[in-house]
Design a protein around this motif. Structure first.
Motif, PDB file in Angstrom:
ATOM      1  N   VAL A   1    -111.542 -89.127  -8.792  1.00 19.17           N
ATOM      2  CA  VAL A   1    -112.534 -90.112  -8.362  1.00 19.17           C
ATOM      3  C   VAL A   1    -113.837 -89.390  -8.055  1.00 19.17           C
ATOM      4  O   VAL A   1    -113.847 -88.409  -7.295  1.00 19.17           O
ATOM      5  N   LEU A   2    -114.908 -89.873  -8.657  1.00 18.65           N
ATOM      6  CA  LEU A   2    -116.246 -89.387  -8.323  1.00 18.65           C
ATOM      7  C   LEU A   2    -116.916 -90.405  -7.426  1.00 18.65           C
ATOM      8  O   LEU A   2    -117.048 -91.579  -7.795  1.00 18.65           O
ATOM      9  N   LEU A   3    -117.330 -89.971  -6.243  1.00 18.31           N
ATOM     10  CA  LEU A   3    -118.133 -90.808  -5.352  1.00 18.31           C
ATOM     11  C   LEU A   3    -119.506 -90.156  -5.210  1.00 18.31           C
ATOM     12  O   LEU A   3    -119.673 -89.197  -4.458  1.00 18.31           O
ATOM     13  N   ASP A   4    -120.451 -90.654  -5.974  1.00 19.10           N
ATOM     14  CA  ASP A   4    -121.850 -90.236  -5.858  1.00 19.10           C
ATOM     15  C   ASP A   4    -122.494 -91.225  -4.906  1.00 19.10           C
ATOM     16  O   ASP A   4    -123.011 -92.259  -5.305  1.00 19.10           O
ATOM     17  N   ALA A   5    -122.452 -90.911  -3.623  1.00 24.36           N
ATOM     18  CA  ALA A   5    -122.728 -91.901  -2.590  1.00 24.36           C
ATOM     19  C   ALA A   5    -124.220 -92.203  -2.447  1.00 24.36           C
ATOM     20  O   ALA A   5    -125.061 -91.302  -2.583  1.00 24.36           O
TER      21      ALA A   5
ATOM     22  N   MET B   1    -117.120 -94.383  -8.836  1.00 18.81           N
ATOM     23  CA  MET B   1    -117.207 -95.535  -7.936  1.00 18.81           C
ATOM     24  C   MET B   1    -118.592 -96.156  -7.843  1.00 18.81           C
ATOM     25  O   MET B   1    -118.736 -97.368  -7.739  1.00 18.81           O
ATOM     26  N   CYS B   2    -119.619 -95.334  -7.805  1.00 20.46           N
ATOM     27  CA  CYS B   2    -121.009 -95.803  -7.682  1.00 20.46           C
ATOM     28  C   CYS B   2    -121.771 -95.253  -8.880  1.00 20.46           C
ATOM     29  O   CYS B   2    -122.595 -94.354  -8.751  1.00 20.46           O
ATOM     30  N   ALA B   3    -121.496 -95.805 -10.037  1.00 19.44           N
ATOM     31  CA  ALA B   3    -121.840 -95.141 -11.293  1.00 19.44           C
ATOM     32  C   ALA B   3    -123.285 -95.310 -11.726  1.00 19.44           C
ATOM     33  O   ALA B   3    -123.795 -94.507 -12.507  1.00 19.44           O
ATOM     34  N   GLY B   4    -123.975 -96.372 -11.283  1.00 19.92           N
ATOM     35  CA  GLY B   4    -125.335 -96.590 -11.749  1.00 19.92           C
ATOM     36  C   GLY B   4    -126.285 -95.497 -11.294  1.00 19.92           C
ATOM     37  O   GLY B   4    -126.120 -94.939 -10.205  1.00 19.92           O
ATOM     38  N   PRO B   5    -127.271 -95.151 -12.137  1.00 23.93           N
ATOM     39  CA  PRO B   5    -127.606 -95.733 -13.439  1.00 23.93           C
ATOM     40  C   PRO B   5    -126.815 -95.172 -14.618  1.00 23.93           C
ATOM     41  O   PRO B   5    -127.051 -95.565 -15.751  1.00 23.93           O
ATOM     42  N   GLY B   6    -125.900 -94.217 -14.378  1.00 21.44           N
ATOM     43  CA  GLY B   6    -124.991 -93.848 -15.445  1.00 21.44           C
ATOM     44  C   GLY B   6    -125.024 -92.423 -15.936  1.00 21.44           C
ATOM     45  O   GLY B   6    -124.307 -92.088 -16.883  1.00 21.44           O
ATOM     46  N   GLY B   7    -125.825 -91.552 -15.326  1.00 19.87           N
ATOM     47  CA  GLY B   7    -125.905 -90.173 -15.813  1.00 19.87           C
ATOM     48  C   GLY B   7    -124.572 -89.451 -15.750  1.00 19.87           C
ATOM     49  O   GLY B   7    -124.089 -88.906 -16.753  1.00 19.87           O
ATOM     50  N   LYS B   8    -123.953 -89.441 -14.571  1.00 19.98           N
ATOM     51  CA  LYS B   8    -122.672 -88.744 -14.419  1.00 19.98           C
ATOM     52  C   LYS B   8    -121.572 -89.467 -15.181  1.00 19.98           C
ATOM     53  O   LYS B   8    -120.679 -88.839 -15.753  1.00 19.98           O
ATOM     54  N   ALA B   9    -121.626 -90.803 -15.202  1.00 21.33           N
ATOM     55  CA  ALA B   9    -120.617 -91.565 -15.943  1.00 21.33           C
ATOM     56  C   ALA B   9    -120.684 -91.244 -17.434  1.00 21.33           C
ATOM     57  O   ALA B   9    -119.652 -91.150 -18.098  1.00 21.33           O
ATOM     58  N   GLY B  10    -121.893 -91.082 -17.966  1.00 21.73           N
ATOM     59  CA  GLY B  10    -122.029 -90.755 -19.381  1.00 21.73           C
ATOM     60  C   GLY B  10    -121.378 -89.431 -19.729  1.00 21.73           C
ATOM     61  O   GLY B  10    -120.739 -89.294 -20.783  1.00 21.73           O
ATOM     62  N   LEU B  11    -121.522 -88.433 -18.836  1.00 17.33           N
ATOM     63  CA  LEU B  11    -120.902 -87.131 -19.079  1.00 17.33           C
ATOM     64  C   LEU B  11    -119.390 -87.206 -18.873  1.00 17.33           C
ATOM     65  O   LEU B  11    -118.610 -86.681 -19.682  1.00 17.33           O
ATOM     66  N   LEU B  12    -118.946 -87.865 -17.785  1.00 17.35           N
ATOM     67  CA  LEU B  12    -117.512 -87.997 -17.548  1.00 17.35           C
ATOM     68  C   LEU B  12    -116.828 -88.741 -18.690  1.00 17.35           C
ATOM     69  O   LEU B  12    -115.714 -88.397 -19.094  1.00 17.35           O
ATOM     70  N   ASP B  13    -117.481 -89.760 -19.188  1.00 17.34           N
ATOM     71  CA  ASP B  13    -116.932 -90.539 -20.303  1.00 17.34           C
ATOM     72  C   ASP B  13    -116.697 -89.640 -21.520  1.00 17.34           C
ATOM     73  O   ASP B  13    -115.634 -89.689 -22.164  1.00 17.34           O
ATOM     74  N   ALA B  14    -117.670 -88.795 -21.835  1.00 12.06           N
ATOM     75  CA  ALA B  14    -117.541 -87.907 -22.995  1.00 12.06           C
ATOM     76  C   ALA B  14    -116.433 -86.875 -22.792  1.00 12.06           C
ATOM     77  O   ALA B  14    -115.646 -86.605 -23.708  1.00 12.06           O
ATOM     78  N   VAL B  15    -116.340 -86.315 -21.586  1.00 15.77           N
ATOM     79  CA  VAL B  15    -115.290 -85.333 -21.305  1.00 15.77           C
ATOM     80  C   VAL B  15    -113.922 -86.010 -21.310  1.00 15.77           C
ATOM     81  O   VAL B  15    -112.933 -85.459 -21.818  1.00 15.77           O
ATOM     82  N   ALA B  16    -113.842 -87.218 -20.751  1.00 13.76           N
ATOM     83  CA  ALA B  16    -112.564 -87.936 -20.704  1.00 13.76           C
ATOM     84  C   ALA B  16    -112.020 -88.172 -22.101  1.00 13.76           C
ATOM     85  O   ALA B  16    -110.810 -88.006 -22.352  1.00 13.76           O
ATOM     86  N   VAL B  17    -112.889 -88.564 -23.018  1.00 11.44           N
ATOM     87  CA  VAL B  17    -112.444 -88.816 -24.389  1.00 11.44           C
ATOM     88  C   VAL B  17    -111.846 -87.548 -24.991  1.00 11.44           C
ATOM     89  O   VAL B  17    -110.818 -87.591 -25.689  1.00 11.44           O
ATOM     90  N   GLN B  18    -112.457 -86.398 -24.723  1.00 11.51           N
ATOM     91  CA  GLN B  18    -111.965 -85.140 -25.283  1.00 11.51           C
ATOM     92  C   GLN B  18    -110.626 -84.715 -24.683  1.00 11.51           C
ATOM     93  O   GLN B  18    -109.848 -84.013 -25.331  1.00 11.51           O
ATOM     94  N   THR B  19    -110.361 -85.119 -23.443  1.00  4.00           N
ATOM     95  CA  THR B  19    -109.134 -84.685 -22.763  1.00  4.00           C
ATOM     96  C   THR B  19    -108.041 -85.743 -22.796  1.00  4.00           C
ATOM     97  O   THR B  19    -106.948 -85.506 -22.275  1.00  4.00           O
TER      98      THR B  19
END
Length: 458
Positions: A343-347, A281-299
């Motif tokens: 859903v990841l909320l990095d508030a 939800m609050c993805a910037g600057p993108g550290g967690k999104a980058g990891l989630l994106d890579a894991v999502a592709v694998q799953t």
């Protein structure tokens, strides 16, 4: 006297020679002035200054130590300056005060010989502030040099038995309100509070993440890193520029705190009856999104990453490969309710958990900002629970251990969720607290102080 010296204007009779420019100390000084004048972020500006000025090697290390170390120690150093002057620090011209603070740091926290620290600081004052102020600075620094740090703390810190918060505040250079908040977060233990504050003042190692399917730990180790203690995708770079690593330059790996990696991974480890669509939800600057994106592709899952600010969304876009990235307000989202499985909320928060990496943040934050932040955190958490389907999971994360931003916020939604024991999904990490939440700590784990709650929607 040579004619050349006269032409340079440095050695005319009756006027002191213009001091040579010390690039390392000038870079540290410019960092401090930028923090004071325009609220610059030290961890972003310092690498830029070093690159721009071609400062490398030992000079770069000195500039970084002086800049970051002085910003961390301001609270202590200002008490020492006050004890050595008939003027309160707030009454000293800020450009002069910053130069003096740099000198005090060299005298009290480095191995630089006292005469060299005083001489170099006076040269800096003469060059950047003026000849007259250099006399004031000289008088202060020579008094400071008369005692070591322990002796000064005996003088300027309140007695621990009469004012434990004030004592820790001065000794460890944290505002008293932060000391109080951290004491509450560790359960009231002053000894552990002191250990936490001390860890906040240690410069952190550079943590890296090898995004799964795109880079490996072995690749990072071969490039000079060492495996992380807990994260299966983490490593630490002991020396050198992380940007020089091929995997980092190609966005297959990135700089990311180990706790930041693990809270994202914990969300992906929760078993679901069906899975496929994830939201950051609050993805910037993108550290967690980058990891989630890579894991999502694998799953076989898909990730939607959103941020309110366009420039932060662009940063997320650059760090992800398969994710869809949008500019969106999480409190008024464009997606339909119940659309997501995870859903990841990095508030947004005070950032009290990242004081190691952001040395100026402790002086920038004010307790008056907490009600506004917690109000936003509650609205975002309500929105996150609306976005996830029944049976899906929300990870509520803050880079702050402040109880008002963590347990108090989650308690407000207790009637809508089943709170999972987050520690069960981080079995490789000891010392995360009593549960059901997981709390990382600098002094226990060598990471930022991230908080994690895993909430399954009823």
């Amino acid at each position: 006297m040579s004619q050349g010296a006269n032409r340079r204007g440095g050695n005319r009779p009756g006027r002191p020679a213009k001091p040579a420019r010390d690039e390392a100390r000038n870079a540290a000084y410019d960092l401090m002035r930028a923090v004071d004048e325009r609220d610059a972020y030290a961890n972003l500006l310092m690498p830029h200054l070093l690159r721009q000025r071609g400062i490398t090697g030992r000079d770069a290390a000195l500039a970084t130590e002086l800049g970051y170390g002085t910003l961390r120690g301001l609270g202590t150093y200002d008490e020492v300056v006050a004890a050595c002057s008939d003027r309160a620090p707030e009454d000293v011209d800020p450009p002069l005060l910053d130069a003096i603070r740099l000198g005090v740091h060299q005298l009290l926290k480095t191995r630089i010989p006292a005469h060299a620290a005083v001489s170099a600081t006076i040269d800096l004052v003469r060059l950047r502030v003026g000849e007259g102020p250099s006399k004031f600075a000289n008088a202060i620094l020579r008094k400071v040099a008369g005692r070591d740090l322990a002796a000064w703390l005996e003088i300027v810190a309140p007695p621990a038995d009469k004012d434990p918060i004030g004592h820790l505040s001065v000794v460890h250079s944290h505002p008293a309100w932060i000391v109080s908040a951290l004491r509450d977060a560790v359960g009231g233990d002053f000894a552990e509070t002191a250990a936490l504050l001390e860890a906040d003042n240690e410069r952190p190692r550079v943590a890296l993440v090898a995004r799964p399917g795109r880079a490996t730990i072995d690749e990072l180790v071969d490039a000079g890193a060492e495996p992380a203690a807990y994260s299966p995708y983490g490593a630490y770079l002991t020396e050198g520029d992380p940007g020089a690593l091929a995997a980092v330059g190609e966005a297959r790996a990135a700089v990311q705190d180990e706790a930041s990696q693990l809270v994202a991974l914990a969300l992906t480890r929760v078993p679901l009856d069906r899975d496929g669509l994830w939201l950051d939800m609050c993805a910037g600057p993108g550290g967690k999104a980058g990891l989630l994106d890579a894991v999502a592709v694998q799953t076989g899952a898909r990730l939607l990453a959103a941020d309110l600010q366009d420039h932060r969304a662009r940063m997320v876009w650059r760090t992800t490969k398969e994710a869809k990235v949008v500019v969106a307000d999480g409190t008024r989202p464009p997606w339909r309710p119940g659309a997501f499985d995870r859903v990841l909320l990095d508030a947004p928060c005070t950032g009290l958990g990242a004081l190691r990496r952001r040395p100026e943040a402790r002086w920038r934050r004010d307790p008056s900002s907490i009600p506004e932040l917690t109000g936003l955190q509650r609205r975002l958490l309500d929105s996150a629970l609306d976005a996830v389907r029944p049976g899906g999971v929300v990870a509520y994360v803050t880079c702050s251990p402040h109880l008002d931003e963590t347990r108090a916020v989650v308690a407000d939604v207790a009637d809508r969720v089943d709170t999972l024991d987050a520690r069960e999904f981080l079995p490789e990490v000891p010392g995360l607290g009593d549960g059901p939440y997981a709390q990382f700590w600098p002094h226990r784990h060598g990471t930022d102080a991230l908080f994690l709650a895993l909430l399954r929607k009823r």
